[in-house]
Design a protein around this motif. Structure first.
Motif, PDB file in Angstrom:
ATOM      1  N   UNK A 244       0.822  -1.210   0.000  1.00  0.00           N
ATOM      2  CA  UNK A 244       0.000   0.000   0.000  1.00  0.00           C
ATOM      3  C   UNK A 244       0.856   1.260   0.000  1.00  0.00           C
ATOM      4  N   UNK A 245       1.803   1.345   0.920  1.00  0.00           N
ATOM      5  CA  UNK A 245       2.592   2.577   1.015  1.00  0.00           C
ATOM      6  C   UNK A 245       3.550   2.728  -0.156  1.00  0.00           C
ATOM      7  N   UNK A 246       4.022   1.618  -0.703  1.00  0.00           N
ATOM      8  CA  UNK A 246       4.875   1.678  -1.891  1.00  0.00           C
ATOM      9  C   UNK A 246       4.092   2.239  -3.074  1.00  0.00           C
ATOM     10  N   UNK A 247       2.937   1.646  -3.355  1.00  0.00           N
ATOM     11  CA  UNK A 247       2.165   2.026  -4.537  1.00  0.00           C
ATOM     12  C   UNK A 247       1.508   3.397  -4.364  1.00  0.00           C
ATOM     13  N   UNK A 248       0.881   3.618  -3.210  1.00  0.00           N
ATOM     14  CA  UNK A 248       0.228   4.915  -3.005  1.00  0.00           C
ATOM     15  C   UNK A 248       1.268   6.027  -2.905  1.00  0.00           C
ATOM     16  N   UNK A 249       2.440   5.710  -2.325  1.00  0.00           N
ATOM     17  CA  UNK A 249       3.501   6.706  -2.261  1.00  0.00           C
ATOM     18  C   UNK A 249       3.988   7.105  -3.633  1.00  0.00           C
ATOM     19  N   UNK A 250       4.224   6.103  -4.511  1.00  0.00           N
ATOM     20  CA  UNK A 250       4.645   6.408  -5.871  1.00  0.00           C
ATOM     21  C   UNK A 250       3.564   7.176  -6.618  1.00  0.00           C
ATOM     22  N   UNK A 251       2.294   6.808  -6.404  1.00  0.00           N
ATOM     23  CA  UNK A 251       1.194   7.510  -7.076  1.00  0.00           C
ATOM     24  C   UNK A 251       1.140   8.970  -6.643  1.00  0.00           C
ATOM     25  N   UNK A 252       1.362   9.230  -5.353  1.00  0.00           N
ATOM     26  CA  UNK A 252       1.375  10.610  -4.869  1.00  0.00           C
ATOM     27  C   UNK A 252       2.572  11.375  -5.414  1.00  0.00           C
ATOM     28  N   UNK A 253       3.716  10.703  -5.500  1.00  0.00           N
ATOM     29  CA  UNK A 253       4.875  11.365  -6.110  1.00  0.00           C
ATOM     30  C   UNK A 253       4.588  11.713  -7.558  1.00  0.00           C
ATOM     31  N   UNK A 254       3.979  10.772  -8.274  1.00  0.00           N
ATOM     32  CA  UNK A 254       3.631  11.006  -9.675  1.00  0.00           C
ATOM     33  C   UNK A 254       2.695  12.190  -9.820  1.00  0.00           C
ATOM     34  N   UNK A 255       1.630  12.217  -9.020  1.00  0.00           N
ATOM     35  CA  UNK A 255       0.670  13.311  -9.112  1.00  0.00           C
ATOM     36  C   UNK A 255       1.268  14.631  -8.653  1.00  0.00           C
ATOM     37  N   UNK A 256       2.179  14.561  -7.678  1.00  0.00           N
ATOM     38  CA  UNK A 256       2.855  15.780  -7.242  1.00  0.00           C
ATOM     39  C   UNK A 256       3.746  16.354  -8.329  1.00  0.00           C
ATOM     40  N   UNK A 257       4.520  15.499  -8.984  1.00  0.00           N
ATOM     41  CA  UNK A 257       5.358  15.947 -10.097  1.00  0.00           C
ATOM     42  C   UNK A 257       4.502  16.537 -11.215  1.00  0.00           C
ATOM     43  N   UNK A 258       3.416  15.858 -11.545  1.00  0.00           N
ATOM     44  CA  UNK A 258       2.525  16.342 -12.607  1.00  0.00           C
ATOM     45  C   UNK A 258       1.934  17.694 -12.242  1.00  0.00           C
ATOM     46  N   UNK A 259       1.513  17.837 -10.987  1.00  0.00           N
ATOM     47  CA  UNK A 259       0.891  19.088 -10.561  1.00  0.00           C
ATOM     48  C   UNK A 259       1.882  20.244 -10.607  1.00  0.00           C
ATOM     49  N   UNK A 260       3.134  19.984 -10.286  1.00  0.00           N
ATOM     50  CA  UNK A 260       4.144  21.035 -10.378  1.00  0.00           C
ATOM     51  C   UNK A 260       4.355  21.496 -11.812  1.00  0.00           C
ATOM     52  N   UNK A 261       3.960  20.655 -12.775  1.00  0.00           N
ATOM     53  CA  UNK A 261       4.060  21.032 -14.185  1.00  0.00           C
ATOM     54  C   UNK A 261       2.714  21.470 -14.765  1.00  0.00           C
ATOM     55  N   UNK A 262       1.701  21.600 -13.901  1.00  0.00           N
ATOM     56  CA  UNK A 262       0.435  22.145 -14.350  1.00  0.00           C
ATOM     57  C   UNK A 262      -0.630  21.133 -14.684  1.00  0.00           C
TER      58      UNK A 262
END
Length: 465
Positions: A244-262
C-alpha cells in the motif's frame, strides 16, 4: 530511474523542472517530451522503436477517426489500432508465460525469449492510456489530438511512466493546450507537498516495513515453513502495508510531479484500508485502473443492463483481465478470480448486511484483503501458495512472533495510523499554521533524503506489473 533515487531527486528532476519553467508556454510540451524520452531511455533504448510505432499508430488512428463518418470504416480503424496496441502488450508481457504454460500442458520444449525478461518501461500503463484515447475519440468524448508533440507528451509523460496513474487524455487535454498560466504557485506548492509525503510513504514506511516480511521469507530469513501462525499473519500484514505505502507513495509522487508542471491528475488511492466491504475497497484502491476497466470493458460489455446472469459474466471477464494485467502468472489470475467471487457474493447477498454493520464489516474486509495479498505475492521466492495458505489458515507452532513484534511494534503502529484519515486531518491543521507547516515539510524532506542517500532506492513494486 526511480523517483526515490539520488540521480532523480538531485539531478534530473531539478534540471528538468527548471528548464520546463524557463521555456515559453508554447514550448513546454516539446520540453516535456524531450525530458520524458530521456527518462524513458535512461535504462536502455531497446524498446524505444516499439514506443514510437505505438505512438504513430494511435496518433494516426485518432486523426482518421476524427475525419471519418460513423460507420464500418471508422469502427475498423478503432479495432485495428486497439489490436496493434494490445498485441504489443500481450507479446512483451505474456509470450514467455504462454510458452511456459504450453510446455507444461503439452510437454513441449519451446524456448523462452530471453529479451522479454525485461519489459518496456510502463507498458502496462501507457498501452491503457492509448486504448482509452482511441475509445474516447471514437465515442466523441474527446477530440483527436492534431499536434504530434502534444500527443507524444501525453503518452510519454515521465511522472506517469513507472506506475501510472492511468490518466485519460480528456482529463489533461485542457492543461496540455494551456500556454499561459499553466503552472501557478499554489499548484507548485501543492505538488511539492504531495511529492514529499509520497516519498515519505515509499522510503520511510514501505521500505522499512518490507524488512519484516523479508525477515520471514527472504533468502536470509527464518523461512516461512518455520513461522508460527501468528508470525505468518504478522508477515503478510507487513507485506500488505508495504504494498500500500509503496504504490500509493509512488502515485502521490507522480501526481505531485505532474501538478508542479500544471497537470492536475486524479487520485489513485482513498484510504483503502478503511473500507467496509470489498466493493468499497475497490472504489479506493488503484482507482484509475478500476475506472479504466469499468469504462472500457465492463460498460461496453453491457454492465448490469442485461440481467443478472450477463452481469456476472461481465464481472468474470473484468476480474480475469484485472488479474492477468497485474502479471503473467497464474497466481494473479487466481487473485483476480478471488475478488470476482467475493464481489458477486457481496452484490447478490452480503452488501446490505455490511452497510448496516459498524466494526465487523471493516474487520471482514481487512482479513479478506490481506488473504488476497497472499495470493498476490505467492509467485515470489520463499512464499509458495500452498505453504503460505497452510501457514495462515492451519494452527501450528514455530518461531514465535514476539521477537518481531518487539522489533517492529512502533513501525507497525505508525503504518496502521498512516492508513487512516488521521494524518490528513493533522496536515490540514498544520496548513493553518505556516511556521508549523514549513517545519513539518522541511523535517519530512530531510528525513526522506537521509533514507534515499542510505541506499533505499528500491524499485516500485507495481513497476513490475
Amino acid at each position: 530511474m526511480n523517483f526515490n533515487s539520488v540521480v532523480f531527486m538531485f539531478c534530473f528532476f531539478p534540471l528538468a523542472l527548471a528548464l520546463y519553467y524557463l521555456v515559453p508556454g508554447k514550448a513546454k510540451n516539446a520540453v516535456l517530451l524531450a525530458e520524458s524520452l530521456l527518462f524513458y531511455c535512461w535504462g536502455g533504448i531497446e524498446w524505444l522503436p516499439l514506443m514510437i510505432v505505438l505512438v504513430v499508430v494511435n496518433y494516426t488512428a485518432g486523426l482518421l477517426m476524427q475525419k471519418m463518418p460513423h460507420g464500418r470504416g471508422r469502427k475498423m480503424v478503432l479495432i485495428v489500432a486497439i489490436a496493434i496496441t494490445a498485441a504489443a502488450l500481450i507479446f512483451c508481457k505474456y509470450t514467455n508465460f504462454l510458452i511456459d504454460t504450453l510446455n507444461t500442458i503439452a510437454s513441449l520444449r519451446l524456448s523462452e525469449l530471453d529479451f522479454l525478461d525485461v519489459l518496456p518501461l510502463g507498458i502496462s500503463y501507457f498501452t491503457f492510456k492509448l486504448i482509452s484515447y482511441l475509445a474516447d475519440v471514437y465515442t466523441g468524448k474527446t477530440q483527436a489530438e492534431r499536434n504530434p508533440v502534444d500527443f507524444s507528451a501525453y503518452v510519454l509523460m515521465y511522472p506517469q511512466l513507472i506506475v501510472g496513474p492511468i490518466v485519460k487524455y480528456r482529463e489533461i487535454s485542457a492543461a496540455l493546450h494551456t500556454t499561459r498560466g499553466r503552472c501557478t504557485l499554489p499548484q507548485i506548492q501543492r505538488g511539492a507537498e504531495m511529492f514529499t509525503f509520497g516519498l515519505a510513504k515509499k522510503v520511510i514506511l514501505a521500505d522499512s516495513i518490507a524488512r519484516l516480511w523479508q525477515d520471514i521469507v527472504g533468502a536470509t530469513g527464518i523461512g516461512l515453513a518455520n513461522a508460527s501462525l501468528p508470525l505468518a499473519w504478522l508477515g503478510i500484514i507487513a507485506y500488505s502495508f508495504q504494498l500500500y505505502f509503496d504504490f500509493s507513495g509512488y502515485s502521490e509522487m507522480s501526481n505531485g510531479l505532474s501538478l508542479m508542471m500544471g497537470f492536475d491528475c486524479p487520485a489513485n488511492f482513498q484510504l483503502p484500508y478503511t473500507a467496509t466491504s470489498i466493493t468499497d475497497f475497490w472504489r479506493r484502491w488503484h482507482i484509475t485502473l478500476s475506472g479504466w476497466f469499468r469504462d472500457y470493458i465492463y460498460i461496453p460489455l453491457g454492465g448490469n443492463r442485461r440481467g443478472p446472469a450477463r452481469q456476472i459474466l461481465n464481472m468474470l471477464v473484468v476480474w480475469a483481465l484485472t488479474g492477468i494485467w497485474h502479471g503473467a502468472n497464474w497466481n494473479f489470475i487466481c487473485w483476480g478470480l478471488y475478488y470476482f467471487v467475493l464481489l458477486v457474493i457481496e452484490k447478490n447477498f452480503l452488501l446490505p448486511y455490511l452497510k448496516k454493520g459498524k466494526i465487523w464489516p471493516h474487520l471482514y474486509t481487512l482479513v479478506l484483503v490481506v488473504l488476497g495479498w497472499g495470493l498476490f505475492t505467492c509467485n515470489l521466492p520463499g512464499a509458495p501458495l500452498g505453504l503460505l495458505l497452510r501457514q495462515l489458515l492451519i494452527p501450528h507452532g514455530g518461531t514465535s512472533a514476539l521477537y518481531f513484534v518487539r522489533n517492529y511494534a512502533v513501525l507497525l503502529i505508525l503504518c496502521a495510523v498512516c492508513s487512516t484519515a488521521l494524518p490528513q486531518k493533522l496536515w490540514q491543521w498544520c496548513k493553518r499554521h505556516t511556521p508549523v507547516r514549513l517545519v513539518v515539510l522541511a523535517g519530512c524532506l530531510v528525513l526522506c533524503t537521509a533514507y534515499v542517500i542510505a541506499s533505499t532506492e528500491s524499485t516500485a513494486l507495481y513497476a513490475n506489473f
